[in-house]
Design an enzyme around this catalytic site. Structure first.
Site, mmCIF file in Angstrom:
data_model
loop_
_atom_site.group_PDB
_atom_site.id
_atom_site.type_symbol
_atom_site.label_atom_id
_atom_site.label_comp_id
_atom_site.label_asym_id
_atom_site.label_seq_id
_atom_site.Cartn_x
_atom_site.Cartn_y
_atom_site.Cartn_z
ATOM 1 N N GLU A 169 8.935 0.082 -46.931
ATOM 2 C CA GLU A 169 10.375 0.234 -46.720
ATOM 3 C C GLU A 169 11.177 -0.161 -47.962
ATOM 4 O O GLU A 169 12.393 -0.139 -47.962
ATOM 5 C CB GLU A 169 10.825 -0.566 -45.495
ATOM 6 C CG GLU A 169 10.386 -2.022 -45.513
ATOM 7 C CD GLU A 169 10.614 -2.730 -44.178
ATOM 8 O OE1 GLU A 169 11.471 -2.294 -43.407
ATOM 9 O OE2 GLU A 169 9.934 -3.740 -43.936
ATOM 10 N N ARG A 225 4.363 -6.340 -35.709
ATOM 11 C CA ARG A 225 5.028 -6.639 -36.975
ATOM 12 C C ARG A 225 5.394 -8.117 -36.996
ATOM 13 O O ARG A 225 6.045 -8.609 -36.069
ATOM 14 C CB ARG A 225 6.295 -5.786 -37.126
ATOM 15 C CG ARG A 225 7.001 -6.025 -38.454
ATOM 16 C CD ARG A 225 8.226 -5.157 -38.615
ATOM 17 N NE ARG A 225 9.298 -5.595 -37.723
ATOM 18 C CZ ARG A 225 10.440 -4.925 -37.567
ATOM 19 N NH1 ARG A 225 10.641 -3.789 -38.211
ATOM 20 N NH2 ARG A 225 11.356 -5.375 -36.755
ATOM 21 N N HIS A 254 0.801 -1.209 0.000
ATOM 22 C CA HIS A 254 0.000 0.000 0.000
ATOM 23 C C HIS A 254 0.827 1.248 0.000
ATOM 24 O O HIS A 254 0.560 2.205 -0.725
ATOM 25 C CB HIS A 254 -0.886 0.026 1.230
ATOM 26 C CG HIS A 254 -2.268 -0.226 0.834
ATOM 27 N ND1 HIS A 254 -2.938 0.665 0.038
ATOM 28 C CD2 HIS A 254 -3.072 -1.275 1.036
ATOM 29 C CE1 HIS A 254 -4.114 0.149 -0.199
ATOM 30 N NE2 HIS A 254 -4.219 -1.028 0.377
ATOM 31 N N ARG A 280 23.674 0.338 -44.892
ATOM 32 C CA ARG A 280 23.852 1.196 -43.712
ATOM 33 C C ARG A 280 24.819 0.616 -42.678
ATOM 34 O O ARG A 280 25.137 1.253 -41.686
ATOM 35 C CB ARG A 280 22.498 1.560 -43.091
ATOM 36 C CG ARG A 280 21.654 0.408 -42.649
ATOM 37 C CD ARG A 280 20.285 0.905 -42.188
ATOM 38 N NE ARG A 280 19.280 -0.134 -42.257
ATOM 39 C CZ ARG A 280 18.699 -0.676 -41.193
ATOM 40 N NH1 ARG A 280 19.022 -0.286 -39.986
ATOM 41 N NH2 ARG A 280 17.782 -1.621 -41.334
ATOM 42 N N CYS A 321 7.594 4.526 -38.511
ATOM 43 C CA CYS A 321 8.221 3.918 -37.336
ATOM 44 C C CYS A 321 9.736 3.856 -37.454
ATOM 45 O O CYS A 321 10.398 3.242 -36.650
ATOM 46 C CB CYS A 321 7.641 2.529 -37.087
ATOM 47 S SG CYS A 321 7.892 1.393 -38.441
ATOM 48 N N ASN A 352 14.466 3.539 -42.234
ATOM 49 C CA ASN A 352 15.843 3.025 -42.252
ATOM 50 C C ASN A 352 16.102 2.198 -43.504
ATOM 51 O O ASN A 352 17.065 2.451 -44.246
ATOM 52 C CB ASN A 352 16.121 2.165 -41.017
ATOM 53 C CG ASN A 352 15.802 2.903 -39.729
ATOM 54 O OD1 ASN A 352 15.341 4.039 -39.763
ATOM 55 N ND2 ASN A 352 16.043 2.269 -38.616
ATOM 56 N N ARG A 391 8.081 -5.145 -32.165
ATOM 57 C CA ARG A 391 8.990 -6.070 -32.848
ATOM 58 C C ARG A 391 8.784 -7.453 -32.246
ATOM 59 O O ARG A 391 8.642 -7.578 -31.027
ATOM 60 C CB ARG A 391 10.445 -5.646 -32.630
ATOM 61 C CG ARG A 391 10.754 -4.267 -33.137
ATOM 62 C CD ARG A 391 12.240 -3.960 -32.932
ATOM 63 N NE ARG A 391 12.479 -2.547 -33.126
ATOM 64 C CZ ARG A 391 12.474 -1.663 -32.141
ATOM 65 N NH1 ARG A 391 12.293 -2.060 -30.896
ATOM 66 N NH2 ARG A 391 12.672 -0.401 -32.404
#
Lengths: 88, 567
Positions: B430, B331, B188, B464, B501, B453, B295
C-alpha cells in the site's frame, strides 16, 4: 489404559450429529471408553450424558480408554477428533 | 403478531393446525415379579419397534436431505440410549411403576435437565428427548405408526412446537412455511426450515391459538410478522413483496454455488473483508471462499486498556473456527493515522498518514506486537490463519517483523502451547516504495495483498479525507494502474499469491482490468461478491487481457473510465 487430551475443532462444539457418529465409533470397540470434561466423567455410550456436558468448540476434553483393543480404539477416536469432526 | 423469523422469506397460504395429544400418568402399580418382567420386556419391545419405525422412514423416504438423515440417526441413538433404559428399569423394578408411567417420568426428567441448560442449542435438545419419548410411548400402546399427514397445496403449518418427527413427515411440495408458538433460533423447526429454505417464524406465543384451519396466513419471516386473514391491501402488497424476494433469492442462490471461473477457465478466488467472526455467516451466504482481510482494530476499540493475549486469542480462535477451514488473513493492528485509541496516547502529528502508524508502531512497541502475534499463533491450530503486516515500506521492516514473529513462536514453545509453526506470512502493498520493490520483497513473504486505498493516496499525494482535493483521488490513474500491474507480475514471477483487499477489488468497473493484469484473488465486503462474481462468469480471460492491453495505451483516467464503462 490410554488417556488423551483433545481440543474440539468444530466451531459449534459437540452437537447431536457428531455425538451420534462418536458413539457409533466407540461401539465398535470392546474397551471401556469414557469422556471427561472438567471434573465430570461419562461413558461414551450415551448421547444424553455427552450432550449434557455441553462441550463447546475450542474446549479441551479427555478420552480415557481401558481394555484389550485400547490402542486401536485410541487411534480411531483421535482421528475422529482431529479430522472427521471438522466435516460433521 | 410477531415472532422470530428463523428462515427468511415470505409465504402466503392457508393454515393447517397440528395439535398434540398429551399422555398422562395412570398411577397403576405393578404387582409381583412376573408383571415387572413383562413390563421390562414391553419397554424393550417398544424401543425396538420405535427404532424400526425410524429405520423404515429412512428407507422409505427417498426425498430426505442429509440433514434429515442425520436427525433420524440421532433419534435412533437417543431411542437406544442406555441412560433412558436404566432409568425406566429402575422405576419399574424398585418403584413398581408401569412401563408407560416409568417412561413418562424418565422423559420428563431428561427434558427438564435439557430445558434448564444455559446453552441455547442444548436447551433446544429438550424437544428431541420429548420426541423420542413420544415415539416409544406410541409404540407401547400398539397404536401403530403415525399416518403420513395429507396436506393441501400452499399449506402453512401452525403448531405449538414441531418435533423432528413432525418436520420430517412434512411434505415439502405442499407445505410452504410454518409458525410455532414455542421454539428458538436453534430449535428443530428452525434448523429444518433453514435447511429446506422455507419461511418459518418461531416463538409467536399464545396468540397463535386463535388461528383456525384454512385461515389465510401471511408469514413475513424477514420481519417475523404473522398476518391472519389480512385485508386485500395487505395481501396485494405481500404478493408483490413475495415475488420480488423470490426472484432475488433465486438469483443469489444461482450464483452461490457457481464457481468464479471465466468462460475460458480462469479461476478467481473471491474472499471477504471482515471485522470479526460474526461477519462470516454473511460471507458464506454470499458465496465468499474465505477471508482476504480480517481487520483487528475492533479488538482494540471501545475499551480502556489493551486487550490481553487471552482476549485476543478468543477472538482469533472464534474466527478461525467459524471459517470452517477456509483461509483467513489476519492483518496485524493498524493504529495511528486516523485511528486512535483513548488509552494509547499518540502525540498529534502534522502528517499522521505519513507518520507513526501500523507496523511502525508495532516494531517500536514490541510488547504490543508480540502479544498480538502470540494470540494469532495460538489460534492458528483452529483453522487456516495467515498473518499480514500492514504499511510495509522496505525490506528491513519485513525482516524485523518476521524476527519478532519467531520470538513469539519461541515463547510459545517454551510454554508448551500449540501453534502452526509454518503459518503463512504476507504483507500489504500500500506504499509506492513497496510496490516498486515488489520483486525484492516477494523473496521474504508468502503472499502480497494490494491495499488500493492507501496505495492510491500515497502514489498521487492526495489526502483521501480532504474534500477539496478528493477529485484527485483516482485509482484509475495510469500511475496507480502501472504499480498494481507490476506487483501482480512480480508476484507471479516469484510464485507467491497476490490478492487485493482495497475498494478497487469491489468496483465492477475494475474487475476485468485487474483480471487482465493477472489478479486472481479479490477480497471485498461480502455484499459485493455476487455482483463481481457475475462479471467473472460472464467474461473470458482473453477479453480481460485485451481490456488491460487497451487501457495500457491510454494516458488519462477520464479516457480509461470512459472505455471501461463502455465494455
Amino acid at each position: 489404559m490410554v488417556t488423551t487430551n483433545l481440543i474440539i475443532l468444530a466451531p459449534q462444539g459437540l452437537h447431536a450429529r457428531p455425538v451420534t457418529a462418536l458413539i457409533r465409533l466407540a461401539k465398535g470397540f470392546k474397551s471401556n471408553i469414557s469422556l471427561q470434561k472438567g471434573d465430570k466423567t461419562v461413558k461414551l455410550n450415551s448421547m444424553l450424558n455427552i450432550l449434557s456436558l455441553t462441550i463447546k468448540g475450542g474446549e479441551t476434553i479427555t478420552i480415557i480408554i481401558d481394555g484389550e483393543d485400547e490402542t486401536e480404539a485410541s487411534a480411531a477416536i483421535n482421528h475422529f477428533f482431529t479430522e472427521e469432526l471438522k466435516h460433521l | 403478531m410477531k415472532g422470530i423469523g428463523v428462515s427468511p422469506g415470505i409465504a402466503i397460504g392457508r393454515a393447517f393446525i397440528i395439535q398434540k395429544k398429551a399422555t398422562v400418568a395412570t398411577g397403576i402399580l405393578l404387582n409381583g415379579p412376573a408383571e415387572i418382567e413383562v413390563a421390562i420386556a414391553q419397554f424393550d419391545k417398544a424401543v425396538t419397534s420405535a427404532v424400526n419405525e425410524v429405520e423404515s422412514i429412512k428407507i422409505n423416504s427417498p426425498a430426505l436431505s442429509d440433514n434429515d438423515f442425520a436427525i433420524l440417526e440421532t433419534q435412533i441413538e437417543l431411542l437406544s440410549d442406555p441412560e433412558i433404559r436404566e432409568s425406566v428399569i429402575e422405576k419399574i423394578e424398585s418403584e413398581h411403576k408401569n412401563t408407560s408411567d416409568a417412561l413418562l417420568e424418565t422423559i420428563a426428567g431428561f427434558v427438564q435437565v435439557f430445558e434448564s441448560m444455559e446453552d441455547a442449542y442444548m436447551r433446544a435438545r429438550a424437544a428431541d428427548v420429548q420426541d423420542i419419548g413420544d415415539r416409544i410411548l406410541k409404540n407401547l400402546g400398539n397404536s401403530g405408526p403415525a399416518n403420513q399427514l395429507a396436506f393441501k397445496p400452499d399449506t402453512i403449518i401452525i403448531a405449538e412446537d414441531l418435533s423432528p418427527s413432525d418436520t420430517i413427515a412434512m411434505d415439502i411440495t405442499k407445505v410452504i412455511g410454518f409458525a410455532t408458538q414455542a421454539g428458538s433460533q436453534t430449535s428443530h423447526a428452525a434448523i429444518i426450515a433453514k435447511a429446506r429454505g422455507i419461511p418459518a417464524i418461531v416463538g409467536c406465543g399464545a396468540d397463535l391459538i386463535d388461528i383456525k384451519n384454512d385461515d389465510v396466513i401471511i408469514l413475513d419471516a424477514i420481519s417475523g410478522e404473522v398476518f391472519i386473514n389480512p385485508n386485500q391491501q395487505i395481501l396485494d402488497e405481500y404478493l408483490i413483496k413475495r415475488n420480488v424476494y423470490q426472484r432475488r433469492a433465486v438469483e443469489l442462490k444461482a450464483l452461490h454455488d457457481v464457481p468464479a471461473i471465466t468462460t475460458d477457465g480462469m479461476q478467481i478466488t473471491l474472499t471477504a473483508n471482515i471485522s470479526g467472526a460474526g461477519d462470516l455467516v454473511n460471507v458464506f451466504d454470499n458465496g465468499g471462499e474465505g477471508v482476504g482481510l480480517l481487520r483487528t482494530e475492533l479488538l482494540y476499540m471501545n475499551r480502556d486498556t489493551f486487550p490481553t493475549e487471552d482476549e485476543q486469542f478468543e477472538f482469533y480462535k472464534n474466527t478461525a473456527l467459524q471459517a470452517k477451514g477456509k483461509p483467513v488473513i489476519v492483518r496485524t493492528i493498524d493504529i495511528g493515522g486516523d485511528k486512535h485509541l483513548p488509552y494509547f496516547n499518540l502525540p498529534a502529528e502534522l502528517n499522521p498518514f505519513l507518520g507513526y502508524r501500523a507496523i511502525r508502531v508495532c516494531l517500536d512497541r514490541k510488547d504490543l506486537f508480540i502479544t498480538q502475534l502470540k494470540a494469532i499463533l495460538r489460534a492458528s491450530v483452529f483453522g487456516d490463519l495467515k498473518i499480514m503486516f500492514p504499511m510495509i515500506s522496505n525490506i528491513q521492516e519485513i525482516r524485523s517483523a518476521k524476527s519478532i514473529l519467531e520470538e513469539a513462536k519461541e515463547e510459545l514453545r517454551k510454554d508448551g502451547l500449540p501453534f502452526k509453526s509454518g503459518i503463512k506470512v504476507g504483507i500489504m502493498i500500500e506504499i509506492p516504495s513497496a510496490a516498486i520493490t515488489a520483486d525484492l520483497l516477494a523473496k521474504e513473504v508468502d503472499f502480497f495483498s494490494i491495499g488500493t486505498n492507501d496505495l492510491c493516496q500515497y502514489t498521487l499525494a492526495v489526502d483521501r479525507m480532504n474534500d477539496k482535493i478528493s477529485h484527485l483521488y483516482d485509482p484509475f490513474n495510469p500511475a496507480v494502474l502501472r504499480l498494481i500491474s507490476f506487483v501482480i507480475e512480480q508476484g507471479a514471477k516469484q510464485n507467491i499469491h497476490v490478492g487485493m483487499c482495497g475498494e478497487m477489488a469491489a468496483d465492477p468497473l475494475a474487475t476485468l482490468l485487474l483480471m487482465g493484469m493477472g489478479l486472481k484473488e479479490f477480497s471485498m465486503s461480502a455484499a459485493s461478491i455476487p455482483a463481481i462474481k457475475s462479471i467473472i462468469i460472464n467474461n473470458s480471460e482473453l477479453k480481460a487481457k485485451q481490456v488491460w492491453e487497451n487501457v495500457k495505451a491510454m494516458d488519462s483516467s477520464e479516457e480509461i473510465l470512459e472505455y471501461l464503462k463502455g465494455i
